[in-house]
Structure formats: structure tokens, C-alpha cells
Design a protein around this motif. Structure first.
Motif, mmCIF file in Angstrom:
data_model
loop_
_atom_site.group_PDB
_atom_site.id
_atom_site.type_symbol
_atom_site.label_atom_id
_atom_site.label_comp_id
_atom_site.label_asym_id
_atom_site.label_seq_id
_atom_site.Cartn_x
_atom_site.Cartn_y
_atom_site.Cartn_z
ATOM 1 N N ASP B 374 0.819 -1.212 0.000
ATOM 2 C CA ASP B 374 0.000 0.000 0.000
ATOM 3 C C ASP B 374 0.852 1.260 0.000
ATOM 4 O OD1 ASP B 374 -2.808 1.098 0.244
ATOM 5 O OD2 ASP B 374 -1.768 2.172 1.832
ATOM 6 N N THR B 378 -0.789 3.236 -2.835
ATOM 7 C CA THR B 378 -1.876 4.101 -2.397
ATOM 8 C C THR B 378 -1.867 5.375 -3.219
ATOM 9 O OG1 THR B 378 -2.918 5.235 -0.560
ATOM 10 C CG2 THR B 378 -0.529 5.200 -0.555
ATOM 11 N N HIS B 386 -8.921 -1.128 -7.965
ATOM 12 C CA HIS B 386 -9.488 -1.944 -6.887
ATOM 13 C C HIS B 386 -10.940 -1.570 -6.621
ATOM 14 C CE1 HIS B 386 -10.448 -3.319 -2.847
ATOM 15 N NE2 HIS B 386 -10.503 -2.054 -2.442
HETATM 16 C C1 HEO Z 1 -17.852 -1.641 -2.427
HETATM 17 C C2 HEO Z 1 -16.710 -1.177 -2.232
HETATM 18 C C3 HEO Z 1 -15.500 -1.800 -1.595
HETATM 19 C C4 HEO Z 1 -15.317 -3.038 -0.996
HETATM 20 C C5 HEO Z 1 -16.336 -4.146 -0.773
HETATM 21 C C6 HEO Z 1 -13.949 -3.077 -0.565
HETATM 22 C C7 HEO Z 1 -13.357 -4.171 0.064
HETATM 23 C C8 HEO Z 1 -12.082 -4.230 0.560
HETATM 24 N N1 HEO Z 1 -11.162 -3.201 0.473
HETATM 25 FE FE1 HEO Z 1 -11.375 -1.449 -0.582
HETATM 26 N N2 HEO Z 1 -13.315 -1.911 -0.909
HETATM 27 C C9 HEO Z 1 -14.235 -1.114 -1.514
HETATM 28 C C10 HEO Z 1 -14.056 0.189 -1.985
HETATM 29 C C11 HEO Z 1 -12.908 0.925 -1.791
HETATM 30 N N3 HEO Z 1 -11.736 0.456 -1.264
HETATM 31 C C12 HEO Z 1 -10.849 1.483 -1.255
HETATM 32 C C13 HEO Z 1 -9.548 1.455 -0.760
HETATM 33 C C14 HEO Z 1 -9.030 0.410 -0.049
HETATM 34 C C15 HEO Z 1 -7.793 0.473 0.666
HETATM 35 C C16 HEO Z 1 -6.898 1.706 0.802
HETATM 36 C C17 HEO Z 1 -6.118 1.933 -0.408
HETATM 37 C C18 HEO Z 1 -5.387 3.219 -0.328
HETATM 38 O O1 HEO Z 1 -6.003 4.287 -0.518
HETATM 39 O O2 HEO Z 1 -4.194 3.159 -0.061
HETATM 40 C C19 HEO Z 1 -7.590 -0.751 1.229
HETATM 41 C C20 HEO Z 1 -6.417 -1.164 2.092
HETATM 42 C C21 HEO Z 1 -8.724 -1.567 0.889
HETATM 43 C C22 HEO Z 1 -8.883 -2.877 1.317
HETATM 44 C C23 HEO Z 1 -10.051 -3.624 1.129
HETATM 45 C C24 HEO Z 1 -10.246 -4.974 1.635
HETATM 46 C C25 HEO Z 1 -9.241 -5.777 2.387
HETATM 47 C C26 HEO Z 1 -11.511 -5.337 1.289
HETATM 48 C C27 HEO Z 1 -12.182 -6.670 1.623
HETATM 49 O O3 HEO Z 1 -13.456 -6.462 2.146
HETATM 50 C C28 HEO Z 1 -12.243 -7.560 0.419
HETATM 51 C C29 HEO Z 1 -12.715 -8.968 0.754
HETATM 52 C C30 HEO Z 1 -12.855 -9.861 -0.439
HETATM 53 C C31 HEO Z 1 -11.999 -10.817 -0.841
HETATM 54 C C32 HEO Z 1 -10.749 -11.105 -0.074
HETATM 55 C C33 HEO Z 1 -12.218 -11.571 -2.120
HETATM 56 C C34 HEO Z 1 -12.864 -12.894 -2.048
HETATM 57 C C35 HEO Z 1 -12.085 -13.950 -1.359
HETATM 58 C C36 HEO Z 1 -11.661 -15.087 -1.935
HETATM 59 C C37 HEO Z 1 -11.872 -15.367 -3.364
HETATM 60 C C38 HEO Z 1 -11.057 -16.076 -1.031
HETATM 61 C C39 HEO Z 1 -9.782 -16.697 -1.361
HETATM 62 C C40 HEO Z 1 -8.652 -15.878 -0.997
HETATM 63 C C41 HEO Z 1 -7.521 -16.268 -0.420
HETATM 64 C C42 HEO Z 1 -7.324 -17.579 0.261
HETATM 65 C C43 HEO Z 1 -6.343 -15.326 -0.395
HETATM 66 N N4 HEO Z 1 -9.577 -0.848 0.101
HETATM 67 C C44 HEO Z 1 -11.454 2.672 -1.829
HETATM 68 C C45 HEO Z 1 -10.714 3.983 -2.081
HETATM 69 C C46 HEO Z 1 -11.333 5.202 -1.605
HETATM 70 C C47 HEO Z 1 -10.565 6.417 -2.042
HETATM 71 O O4 HEO Z 1 -9.404 6.560 -1.622
HETATM 72 O O5 HEO Z 1 -11.120 7.216 -2.836
HETATM 73 C C48 HEO Z 1 -12.763 2.309 -2.147
HETATM 74 C C49 HEO Z 1 -13.859 3.194 -2.755
#
Ligand code: HEO
Ligand code: HEM
Ligand SMILES: [Cu+2]
Lengths: 114, 534, 318, 206
Positions: B374, B378, B386
Motif C-alpha cells: 500500500d 496508495t 481496486h
Molecule cells: C464496495 C466497495 C468496496 C469493498 C467491498 C472493498 C473491500 C475491501 N477493500 Fe477497498 N473496498 C471497496 C471500496 C474501496 N476500497 C478502497 C480502498 C481500499 C484500501 C486503501 C487503499 C489506499 O487508498 O491506499 C484498502 C487497504 C482496501 C482494502 C479492502 C479490503 C481488504 C476489502 C475486503 O473487504 C475484500 C474482501 C474480499 C476478498 C478477499 C475476495 C474474495 C475472497 C476469496 C476469493 C477467497 C480466497 C482468498 C484467499 C485464500 C487469499 N480498500 C477505496 C478507495 C477510496 C478512495 O481513496 O477514494 C474504495 C472506494
């Protein structure tokens, strides 16, 4: 019917007296120099007063566990907000080397609010 | 409830504008929402389109820096608050929750209408800010830029978002009370369809997170007006406090966007596999777990913000934990295909598309939750990719799938299946072409919110913009054939998909009071032939 | 890792290679998982398509044992990933005691860098290769973020506070330096270069500062000799504008217009003071035309760029 | 369930749950202000406390008394209505409204005083002598915002009470309405219970 109303009012009045007493004690304690204890005392007494209002005036003691859960869950979320922000705030490394860094000035009033 | 048998559908219950604008019927309010969020989606999409066009060349030649900054802000604000957050809950949740629970309406029908008016008012305020010249803070409103340096219509925009927030809160409140008190007699919590579970969990987040955003916006506006406040470092305030408060709302908000989508997919897949959802209880618990754990991870947006490294460690670990229930859900959807009788109808294509794109988007969330990765990606296009994978690839796919799935119920008409499948496939490919190159761009160091960029990034940007064109066509197609089918489509039977939920037990479209006789609770919403009995 | 992995942009430090390793491992894992998921889905969709003759006997409604197994397996996998990245991260944040301190001030939309040896630069950052560096950064206005993609590091730069960024660049060369936190109109052009030099070259480059400093000290001397301090100095009784922090600022003029105080403005103000009178001051300054050589004018300008930073004596800060 | 006439238990539960969920959102609306408060106070402990001395302990204490009492009269009114004692209910509601108005009047007086002292943050802010201007501005920023948000809620509560009072006899829903309004009123009281020590009791011990 009137008798039961009176009984109810008596309970409420007792809570009211307790609240006033707590208010008086929190003012009193605030005037004593207790250092950090002042803030702690104020917080504990405020929590106690809030508890009384919630339990009796707002009837949280009554049946409905869902209402209590609502109250607890929202308080818990507020606590999480405070606690995890504190992990950041209290964990930051103290800023060092202030004096060696060039002085910073900022432009004044650069805009008019819209 | 006595004379219902002779009554027409809710659509025939008055044709005047007034009969729509003053309705208390949850189904009509759902239609009002559908129309208004579609308008906002087009607006946000137009902004995205101009941005993609600008990014075809490395120089900022189509629009200047200022305009571009206003475009991505408008796009983010509109897509998040005026489209995606209300989309599935306000349209399909509104329409379906009472039907799925066997109720006549939501708990507070008038509040429901008020909530739509607040939404429209907030939306119009926001659009007014755009018309007056726009805002250039980004949807994140970071201070002190938004309070002290931006010279655009920040306060009006904040006010628009604030008002929209109250619409969210009222919708959430209504859903919570409805689910608690209006389940059909005999319907236990574990007799509810997962779609209702998902909206219930979403409502908890709406109700507990949105007010934090609201007061944060008030603090921001007050700070901008008075020129002092608690965020301004010039007087010893702390800009990171703003970030904490903002993300305390905005991380849970991403689950507001995806949980209802998960609910939709959990209805579509069992129906088109004609078997019971696999691991129903685990699915319900996973939904609740996501909603609650989602409140614990907001700090992962602040890994390089100057937050303490202990907080970084804690938030990184919690982010991995919140991903576990999502993984459970992916596995359970796939397991639901096992020994089913699968038909790849259009809603099913959308649902499977959701699973794939959500899995990829979610997995890249794990990249972002890893601290060192990140630190590098980021604020680059990796993050843009993502969240578009989950929000556009995931949630918008699911929204379209839901529209198709329940279209016969909502309108009483069937849509042309061939066109629908073609559109689903087009959206899937267009989407991947648009956003996959952005992962590579991001890891190679292309920052987000740049209207001009070094020439070596051009190839990927051109691919992305080409994909966006395909995606746009994919989005316009349903608008055309669904609109056509509303008037000309074949009449639909009450249950054209052989689904089992309560909503399919009443006529299509449903009568004003939903059911001719009070349906019994306690029946299995997934009683499909392959799963129910054997 | 090596550079033959050309899908990734060049990595100029050991830390960048470690980040790449984690990234590629995760990417491989994600690809593998996606392929397995996709293959399973396709397989089921074909085998169990409606009307196919595959046996449907014994459809599992749930399988708690299996579900708990995969839940715990995933949990453990995630914790392992966390441990890996957290380990790398704590290595990155540790400052080494002998790190070269470099000060960075960000403002809309330039990076100003000051080295311990006294050398200043704008939008460029020279660092020695193979030696630990510690950036101490602050901002004068909005939040910015110093981003060095080749090193796989960035750190937000905040007003009212100092943040630090520790790194060690290994491969000499020129790499991009970017602003990654949106900071207003010209955010996208708040860019520059990171120049990694062999340590000897860096030392020589730093020594260039001595010349610059000499010039500035000469400027200070002239400032005193010609009596400028008499009016512009701190304790002066004559009302004249202070020149601290003047350079680069917008100056409001008597006639209602405004100009930026650049080298030309300084030059004009010294030689033709009546041309541009700062608003609110009487036009009392005499002209110095003919009294100062070009070289002396340069020295004065160099001094006035940043009067506060001029070392009063030979002593240098460490 | 309660013997209360005319309220069917389901509707009562639904209305109360609705109000409680609303209060949950209200808690998370005002809660962050306290987080901001804690942050501001921790960042400049001494300067903040110094500024806090310039609020009016007397007026704050009197207002606390008024609000706690109004909560009691409100609870009593609900009990009276539940038992069908209509005129007692009406009198108790009048009293509650009067206490609320008195609170607002005192608050208004206090604001006027603060403004005349130049304590409104902004370009014309005059830091009280012996305080550090930055911390003082932040204290008064929070003071005005928190007590202002509270006062707005209280004013809304007063409107609700007035409506309730006018319908107390005629409306069949009045008992239920009364309970719901009361919950809101008590919540305002709870918020004040925390605002009072935070803004009026700090730094008094010296
Ligand atoms: C609907 C919207 C949504 C959802 C559901 C998620 C879900 C997740 N998000 Fe995301 N995010 C979303 C929307 C956003 N994220 C962001 C930014 C963001 C950041 C910061 C990035 C940065 O600015 O530096 C991180 C660390 C994460 C992490 C995660 C994680 C860990 C999940 C988890 O919930 C994901 C879980 C799902 C998984 C893991 C997949 C399925 C699993 C399987 C297939 C199992 C098998 C896997 C293994 C055995 C490895 N997100 C931003 C940026 C905002 C901005 O800065 O403008 C947005 C809008
Ligand atoms: C038609 C498809 C879409 C395209 C082509 C598109 C494209 C883009 C582009 C180019 C950016 C700007 C990146 C930058 O400069 O930082 C962006 C930002 C963003 N998009 Fe989209 N987008 C689309 C749909 C959506 C949808 C449906 C959402 C729904 C939620 C969404 C949410 C966002 C957000 C939150 C941002 C960040 C805005 C900001 O940084 O302030 N996008 N999008
Ligand atoms: Cu997040």
C-alpha cells in the motif's frame, strides 16, 4: 389507579433527587484540585447520571432487549471510533528536530468561503 | 384486506403525477428512486466519460487541470452518494423487503417518502454546486485543502451530501424497524431470504455510520466559514482527525455498497441453479460479521497519512480479518452451483460476473491491506482499479442483475432475453478492459487524480478508455430494451423463473397491498426441487 | 528479483525488490485462486446445466465441517500475509542512526529541498546511493505526498507537523518524484526528479553549496555595508517592509496592482525603487544604481532569496 | 403488556424501536464532537483548560438544574398520561416546556455575553487574557458548535412538546406520541449531562 400513579411518581422523584445530588457533587468535585482526578470524576458522574436517565426515565429497564441492544451497539461504535483513533493519536512518534527545519509560514486568508 | 382480489396492480393505482409524488406505497417509491438514481448515474457516467477521453493523451489537452479536478470530484460524489449507496437498498430493497416479509408496506411509509424527497433535495443541491462552477476537493474533502485553499463551491456540496445522508439514515431506520416488527406471523429470523439479511445489515451501517459523516461535514463547513476549527493545523488542529472521522464513515460505506449486492446474488444463484443456497446460516452470519467488522478497519486508508505505525499495524491486521467473511461468501456461492440445474439466463450471467469481479477486486483489497504494497500503490491507479472492480464490476453488475431478475415482478413484463445476455457479456468485457490495465498502471507508479501523465503510461490509458466506450454501450443497452419492454414486453406470470421467495407468490406486478391474503410465515424461501426436499 | 521482470517499473532499492517480491507472490496467489474459482464455476455450469444427466443425488445443504475448515485456512493464510508485510514495513520505518537528514518543504505546487550541507534545490532531490537517508518533511499549505515510485515509497507531507520517510536508494540514476496526495489545481505537475548519485559525486555536489553560501554571505555583508539594514532591519525606526520571506511572494503595490517578488523585482527595487512601491509605504528608498556591480547584485539577490537561512559565520549546521 | 388503554403492543414497540434507532444515529451524530473535544484537549491540555475558565459556571449549573428537572417533569407527564390523568399531564407538560424555554433563554443570554466579549471564533476573536489564542479559539469553536447543536435539538424538542400538549386530550395516539417525544427529550438531557462537565467544569479547581 391513582395509587399506582403516585407510586410511579415517587420513584421518578427519587431518581430526580439522585440526579440533582450527582450534579451538585460533580460541581463540588470540580472545585477541588484533584489533578487528573477531576476529569475522571466528571466522566464517572456523568456516566452515572446518564445511566439513571436511560434506565428509568427512558425505561430501558423494561422488557424489550432490542432497545437495550440498540443503545449498547451505538455506544460501542462510538467507543471504537474513539479507541482506534487514540491508537493513532497516542502512538505517534513525537515530532523531533523542530528547530532545524526551516520555519513555515502560510498565506493568510487565501479565499472567500463559498 | 378483504376486497383485494378485485383490485388492480399498484401501477394502476392512479396515473396522475400527484398519485406518484405523494404516494406512500413502497413499490411506487422504489420506482421514484429508480428513475432518479438512473439520472444521476448518467450524470456521473458523463463525467467519467470526459475524464477517460482526456486521459487518451498524456498532455492535458482536452480539459485543463481545474476542469479535470472538478470532474473527478463530481464523478466521485455523484457515483458514491447519489447512485451507488441508494441503488440496491432504495430501489430493490424498498420494493422487495415488504414483499419478502409478507408485509403490506414498510414500518413507516410516510418516512419512506420523506426519505426520497431528502434524497432528491440533496441531489439537486449537489448538482446546483456543479452548475455554479463545481467543486475540486475530490469526494474525500481532505482538509486543509477543502477548508482553507479550495476556491470552489465546497459548502453547497457539503450541504447536499449532508441532506442526502439523512435520506440514507431514514431508509436504514425504516428497514430495521420493518425487519424487526413486520415479518409475517411465524417467520423467524432464519426464515428470511438472504437479501433481507443483507439489507438489514446494510441498514445498521447506514444508521450508525452516516451520522458521523454528517457531523464531520458540519465541522468542515463551520471551519471553512469561521476560518478556525479543530482540523486546521495553523492553530494546532489536526487534519488527520478529519481523515479518521471521514473514513470511519466511508469504509463502512463501501459495505453499504456491496452487502446489498451480495444479497441480490444470493437470491439469483439459487434460483438459476434451482437448488437451496449452500450454507444459509453461515451466509447470514457472514453478512453480520462484515457489517460489524467493517467498522474496525477505516485506518487502512491512512497508511501513509502520518498515522502512527502502531495504528497502521492494527488496521492492517483487522483489514485481513474483515476479508474472511467475504471469502466464505464466494466459496458458498460456488458451492451452490454444485448439483444444481443451471440455466445461464441474463440475471445469472450478471450474478456470476459479480462473483468473479468481486473476487478479483476483493483480492486486490488484500494487496492494499498489506502495508508495504500500500505504501507504494496508495493514491495510484491501483486503488482506482481496486474500488471500481468492486463497485462497478461488483455492485453495479449486481444492481443490473437484480433489475433483470425482478423486472417481471416490478413491471409485469418480460424483457428480450437475447439482448439481455448480450448486454451482460458486453458489460463484463468492457469493464475488464477498462479497469484491468489500471492495476498495471498503478503498480508502475501512475498517481490518481492526474489529468496529464508521463507518455510511457499512454498505452494502458488508451486501452482503458477503449474499454470505457464498450462499457458505456453495455450500460445503454439495458436502458433501451428494458424501456421498450415496459410498454411492449410480453406479460409475465407471477413466477416466471420458478423461484421460491414470497415475492413470487403474489401477482406480477403486485397489487397495492401486496398480497390478497396474508401469506403464512415460516416457509422456506429456498425450497427448490433439488435442495428443498431431497 | 531482477530487472528482467519488465512488467514492473525499475526498482532502485533493496526495499523496492522486497515489495516487488511480496507483490508478485500475492499476484501469483490471486491468479491461482481466480483460476481455480473460474474453473470450478465453468465445470459446474457445464456438468450441472439444466437438463444434463449428471446425478443430483444427495445435494449438500451445508457442510459445517468443510465450511469451518476453509474459514480457518483462509484466516491463517491472511495472518501469514499480514505478518510478511508487517515485517517488511517495520524494517522500512526504522530509522538508521547515521541516516543523512534532508529537509523537504512542500507547497502548492513545488518541492523545496534543503540538504544538511546547506545546499537547496527545487523539485529535485539528490541523494547518495547506498546510504540511508531520512527525509524530514512539512507542508506550508495543503496535504501533499512525496512519492518515489522507483523506491516503492511515499509519505504524506502535512502542514503544522513533520513526517519522516526513511529509505536507501541503491542504483544511481534519475527517477520520478511525484506528488501523490491531491493538493489542488496543479497537483499533476507538482513533479520532479530523484537523483541517486554515487556517494563521492554526492559529496562533490554538496560542496557546490559552499560557493552558493559564499555568495549569500557576501550578499549579507553588502546588505549591511550599504545601509539596507538601517531601514529594512528588524529594529529599524524607518517604516520599510521586512524582506524576510519576501522572495517568491505576491507583493501588493501602491497603484493597486500586484507583482511576484522574483529576481527582477528585487533588481528593480534596488536600482529603480520608485518604479514599484509596495502598498502602504512612502517612496523614500534611494536608488543604488551605479553603486553595485552585477556580481554584487547577484549576491544580494542570492541573500534575499532567503535571508533567514544565511549562516552568520563560518560554522555550518551538522 | 401494559394496561395502558388503546395502545396496541405491536405499534408501541414499533414506534419505540423507531425512536431508539433514531437516537442511536443521534448519538453517533454528537459523539464525534466529543472525540474532537478530547483531541483538542489532549493536544493542548493547559491552554485548553485555561480557556475553559471563561465559560460561565453559574449559568451552566443553573441550566443543568433546569434540564434535569425538565426531564423529571417529562417522565412524570408520561406516567400521568398513561394513567389517564389528563389535567396533570397537561400541567406537567407546561412545566416541561417552561423549563426548556428558561434553559434557552439563559443560553441565549450567555451567548450574547460571549459575543460581546469577542469570544466568537473567527477574524474578530479576542482571546481572553492569560489564554493561548489558538487553543482558546478551538475551545470556543467547540463550545459554540456543541452547545449550538444541543440548543437546536432542544428547540425542536420544544416544538414537539407544544404539539403534543395541544393534542393531549383529543388524539387517540397521544400516549404513544408522548412516550416517543419523551425519549427524545431525555436524550437531549443526556447529551447535556456530558456537555456540562466538558465545557463548564474544566479548570475550576485553582
Ligand atoms: C464496495 C466497495 C468496496 C469493498 C467491498 C472493498 C473491500 C475491501 N477493500 Fe477497498 N473496498 C471497496 C471500496 C474501496 N476500497 C478502497 C480502498 C481500499 C484500501 C486503501 C487503499 C489506499 O487508498 O491506499 C484498502 C487497504 C482496501 C482494502 C479492502 C479490503 C481488504 C476489502 C475486503 O473487504 C475484500 C474482501 C474480499 C476478498 C478477499 C475476495 C474474495 C475472497 C476469496 C476469493 C477467497 C480466497 C482468498 C484467499 C485464500 C487469499 N480498500 C477505496 C478507495 C477510496 C478512495 O481513496 O477514494 C474504495 C472506494
Ligand atoms: C462508466 C464507468 C466508469 C468509468 C469509466 C470511471 C472512471 C473513473 C476515472 C477515470 C476516475 C478518476 C481517477 C483519478 O483521476 O483519480 C474515477 C474516479 C472515481 N470513480 Fe469512477 N468510473 C466509472 C464508474 C464509476 C462508478 C459506477 C462508480 C461508483 C461508485 C465510480 C466511483 C469512482 C470514485 C469514488 C472515484 C474517485 C473520485 C475521486 O478520486 O475523488 N466510478 N472513475
Ligand atoms: Cu476501506
Amino acid at each position: 389507579m391513582n395509587a399506582s400513579l403516585h407510586a410511579e411518581l415517587r420513584v421518578l422523584a427519587r431518581i430526580w433527587i439522585a440526579l440533582l445530588a450527582l450534579a451538585a457533587s460533580t460541581i463540588g468535585l470540580a472545585l477541588l484540585p484533584l489533578g487528573k482526578g477531576n476529569a475522571a470524576a466528571a466522566l464517572v458522574i456523568a456516566l452515572a447520571k446518564a445511566g439513571l436517565v436511560l434506565a428509568w426515565f427512558m425505561e430501558l429497564r423494561e422488557r424489550y432487549p432490542v432497545l437495550r441492544a440498540t443503545c449498547v451497539l451505538s455506544a460501542a461504535m462510538l467507543f471504537i471510533l474513539a479507541a482506534l483513533s487514540a491508537v493513532d493519536y497516542l502512538g505517534r512518534a513525537p515530532a523531533t528536530l523542530h528547530d532545524t527545519v526551516p520555519a513555515v509560514d502560510r498565506p493568510s486568508a487565501p479565499f472567500t468561503p463559498r | 384486506m378483504s376486497t383485494l382480489a378485485t383490485q388492480g396492480s399498484y401501477l394502476q393505482d392512479g396515473y396522475t403525477l400527484k398519485s406518484w409524488l405523494l404516494t406512500h406505497d413502497h413499490k411506487r417509491i422504489a420506482i421514484l428512486y429508480a428513475v432518479s438514481i438512473t439520472a444521476f448515474f448518467m450524470l456521473g457516467g458523463a463525467a467519467a466519460g470526459i475524464m477517460r477521453l482526456e486521459l487518451v493523451t498524456p498532455q492535458g489537452d482536452l480539459v485543463g487541470d481545474d476542469t479535470y479536478n472538478k470532474l473527478f470530484t463530481a464523478h466521485g460524489v455523484i457515483m458514491v452518494w447519489l447512485f451507488l449507496i441508494p441503488s440496491i437498498p432504495s430501489v430493490l430493497g424498498n420494493f422487495l423487503i415488504p414483499l419478502m416479509l409478507g408485509a403490506r408496506d414498510l414500518a413507516f411509509p410516510r418516512l419512506n417518502l420523506l426519505s426520497w424527497y431528502l434524497y432528491v433535495a440533496g441531489g439537486l443541491l449537489t448538482v446546483a454546486a456543479l452548475l455554479l462552477g463545481g467543486v475540486d476537493t475530490g469526494w474525500t474533502f481532505y482538509t486543509p485543502f477543502s477548508t482553507m485553499f479550495s476556491n470552489t463551491h465546497v459548502i453547497l456540496t457539503l450541504f447536499g451530501v449532508f441532506v442526502t445522508g439523512f435520506s440514507s439514515i431514514l431508509t436504514g431506520l425504516n428497514f430495521i424497524v420493518t425487519v424487526h416488527t413486520l415479518r409475517a406471523p411465524g417467520m423467524g429470523w432464519f426464515d428470511m431470504p438472504l437479501f433481507v439479511w443483507a439489507n438489514y445489515a446494510t441498514s445498521i451501517i447506514l444508521v450508525l455510520a452516516t451520522p458521523v459523516l454528517a457531523i464531520t461535514l458540519v465541522l468542515l463547513a463551520a471551519e471553512r466559514l469561521f476560518g478556525v476549527g479543530i482540523f486546521d493545523p495553523a492553530l494546532g488542529g489536526d487534519p488527520l482527525l478529519f481523515q479518521h472521522l471521514f473514513w470511519f464513515y466511508s469504509h463502512p460505506a463501501v459495505y453499504i455498497m456491496v452487502l446489498p449486492a451480495m444479497g441480490v446474488v444470493s437470491e439469483i444463484i439459487p434460483c438459476f441453479a434451482q437448488r437451496r443456497i449452500f450454507g444459509y446460516r453461515m451466509m447470514a452470519y457472514a453478512i453480520l460479521a462484515i457489517a460489524v467488522l467493517g467498522f474496525l478497519v477505516w485506518g487502512h486508508h491512512m497508511f501513509v497519512s502520518g498515522q502512527s505505525m502502531y495504528a497502521n499495524m492494527v488496521f492492517s491486521m483487522l483489514s485481513f480479518l474483515v476479508a474472511v467473511p467475504s471469502a466464505i461468501k464466494v466459496f458458498n456461492w460456488l458451492s451452490t452451483l454444485y448439483k444444481g440445474s443451471i440455466r445461464l439466463a441474463a440475471p445469472m450471467l450478471y450474478a456470476l460476473g459479480f462473483v468473479g469481479l468481486f473476487a478479483l477486486g476483493g483480492l486486490t483489497g488484500l494487496f492494499l491491506a498489506s502495508l508495504t504494497i500500500d505504501v507504494h500503490v496508495t493514491d495510484t491507479y491501483f486503488v482506482v482499479a481496486h474500488f471500481h472492480y468492486i463497485m462497478v464490476g461488483g455492485a453495479v453488475m449486481a444492481y443490473l442483475g437484480a433489475l433483470h431478475f425482478w423486472w417481471p415482478k416490478i413491471t409485469g413484463r418480460l424483457y428480450p432475453e437475447g439482448w439481455a445476455r448480450a448486454a451482460a457479456i458486453l458489460v463484463f468485457f468492457g469493464f475488464n478492459l477498462t479497469f484491468f490495465p489500471q492495476f498495471l498502471l498503478g503498480y508502475d507508479g501512475m498517481p490518481r487524480r492526474y489529468h496529464s501523465y508521463p507518455p510511457e503510461f499512454q498505452v494502458m490509458h488508451v486501452l482503458s478508455s477503449a474499454g470505457a466506450t464498450i462499457l458505456a454501450v453495455g450500460y445503454l443497452l439495458p436502458l433501451c430494451y428494458l424501456g421498450w419492454s415496459w410498454f411492449r414486453g410480453q406479460p409475465a406470470s407471477p413466477d416466471p423463473w420458478h423461484a421460491r421467495g414470497l415475492e413470487w407468490q403474489t401477482s406480477s406486478p403486485p397489487p397495492t397491498h401486496n398480497f390478497a391474503v396474508q401469506p403464512p410465515g415460516g416457509r422456506d424461501p429456498y425450497a427448490y426441487p433439488d435442495g428443498g426436499e431431497s | 528479483m531482477n530487472d528482467s521482470l519488465s512488467i514492473l517499473s525499475p526498482a532502485a532499492s533493496a526495499f523496492a525488490h522486497r515489495t516487488d517480491t511480496l507483490f508478485l507472490t500475492l499476484a501469483g496467489l490471486a491468479l491461482f485462486i481466480l483460476l481455480v474459482l473460474a474453473a470450478t464455476a465453468v465445470f459446474f455450469c457445464i456438468k450441472y446445466r439444466a437438463g444434463s444427466r449428471a446425478s443430483r443425488a444427495g445435494v449438500p445443504l451445508d457442510a459445517p465441517r468443510l465450511e469451518w475448515t476453509w474459514t480457518i485456512a483462509i484466516l491463517l493464510a491472511f495472518l501469514a500475509l499480514f505478518a510478511w508485510s508487517a515485517h517488511d514495513y517495520s524494517g522500512m520505518t526504522k530509522a538508521s542512526a547515521d541516516a543523512e537528514p534532508i529537509y523537504v518543504v512542500a507547497r502548492q505546487w513545488v518541492w523545496t529541498v534543503q540538504h544538511a550541507g546547506g545546499r537547496r534545490e527545487i523539485d529535485e532531490l539528490h541523494v547518495p546511493a547506498g546510504r540511508p537517508v531520512r527525509l524530514l518533511m512539512t507542508s506550508q499549505d495543503a496535504v501533499h505526498s512525496l512519492y518515489l515510485p522507483a523506491l516503492r515509497v511515499k509519505q504524506d507531507v502535512l502542514p503544522g507537523r513533520y513526517t519522516t520517510l526513511n529509505f536507501r536508494a541503491d542504483v544511481p540514476g534519475r527517477y520520478p518524484l511525484l506528488c501523490a496526495e491531491y493538493c489542488g489545481t496543479e497537483h499533476a505537475s507538482m513533479a520532479g526528479g530523484l537523483i541517486v548519485m554515487p556517494p563521492e559525486d554526492y559529496a562533490r555536489w554538496q560542496a557546490g553549496a559552499a560557493i552558493e553560501d559564499g555568495l549569500r554571505r557576501q550578499g549579507l555583508a553588502l546588505f549591511r555595508e550599504h545601509g539596507c539594514v538601517g531601514c529594512h532591519g528588524r529594529g529599524s525606526t524607518v517604516r520599510a517592509p521586512s524582506l524576510d520571506g519576501l522572495f517568491g511572494r505576491r507583493v501588493a503595490l501602491q497603484d493597486g496592482s500586484a507583482v511576484v517578488a522574483d529576481e527582477n523585482y528585487l533588481r528593480d527595487s534596488i536600482l529603480v525603487p520608485a518604479k514599484q512601491v509596495a502598498a502602504g509605504y512612502a517612496p523614500v528608498m534611494p536608488s543604488y544604481a551605479g553603486q553595485l556591480s552585477e556580481q554584487e547584485l547577484t549576491a544580494l539577490a542570492e541573500y534575499l532569496r532567503n535571508p533567514g537561512a544565511t549562516p552568520p559565520s563560518e560554522s555550518q549546521h551538522p | 403488556m401494559n394496561a395502558a388503554a388503546g395502545i396496541d403492543a405491536d405499534r408501541r414497540y414499533r414506534a419505540r424501536l423507531g425512536m431508539w434507532v433514531f437516537l442511536a444515529t443521534e448519538l453517533l451524530f454528537v459523539g464525534p464532537l466529543f472525540v474532537g473535544y478530547a483531541h483538542a484537549r489532549l493536544s493542548a491540555p493547559d491552554a485548553f483548560v485555561q480557556a475553559a475558565r471563561h465559560s460561565s459556571l453559574w449559568l451552566g449549573s443553573i441550566n443543568t438544574l433546569l434540564l434535569l428537572t425538565s426531564s423529571f417533569t417529562m417522565a412524570a407527564a408520561v406516567a400521568a398520561r398513561r394513567h389517564g390523568a389528563l389535567s396533570a399531564t397537561r400541567r406537567l407538560l407546561t412545566l416541561t416546556i417552561a423549563l426548556g424555554l428558561a434553559f434557552l433563554a439563559i443560553k441565549g443570554f450567555e451567548y450574547a455575553h460571549d459575543l460581546s466579549e469577542g469570544l466568537l471564533p473567527g477574524p474578530d476573536f479576542r482571546a481572553p487574557t492569560g489564554t493561548e489564542p489558538g487553543a482558546a479559539q478551538r475551545y470556543f469553536f467547540l463550545y459554540f458548535l456543541c452547545t449550538g447543536v444541543h440548543a437546536v435539538h432542544l428547540a425542536i424538542g420544544l416544538v414537539l412538546l407544544a404539539v403534543l400538549r395541544s393534542r393531549i386530550a383529543s388524539d387517540a395516539d397521544a400516549p404513544l406520541r408522548g412516550e416517543i417525544t419523551a425519549l427524545y427529550w431525555h436524550f437531549i438531557d443526556v447529551v447535556w449531562i456530558f456537555l456540562f462537565p466538558a465545557f463548564y467544569l474544566v479548570g475550576r479547581a485553582s
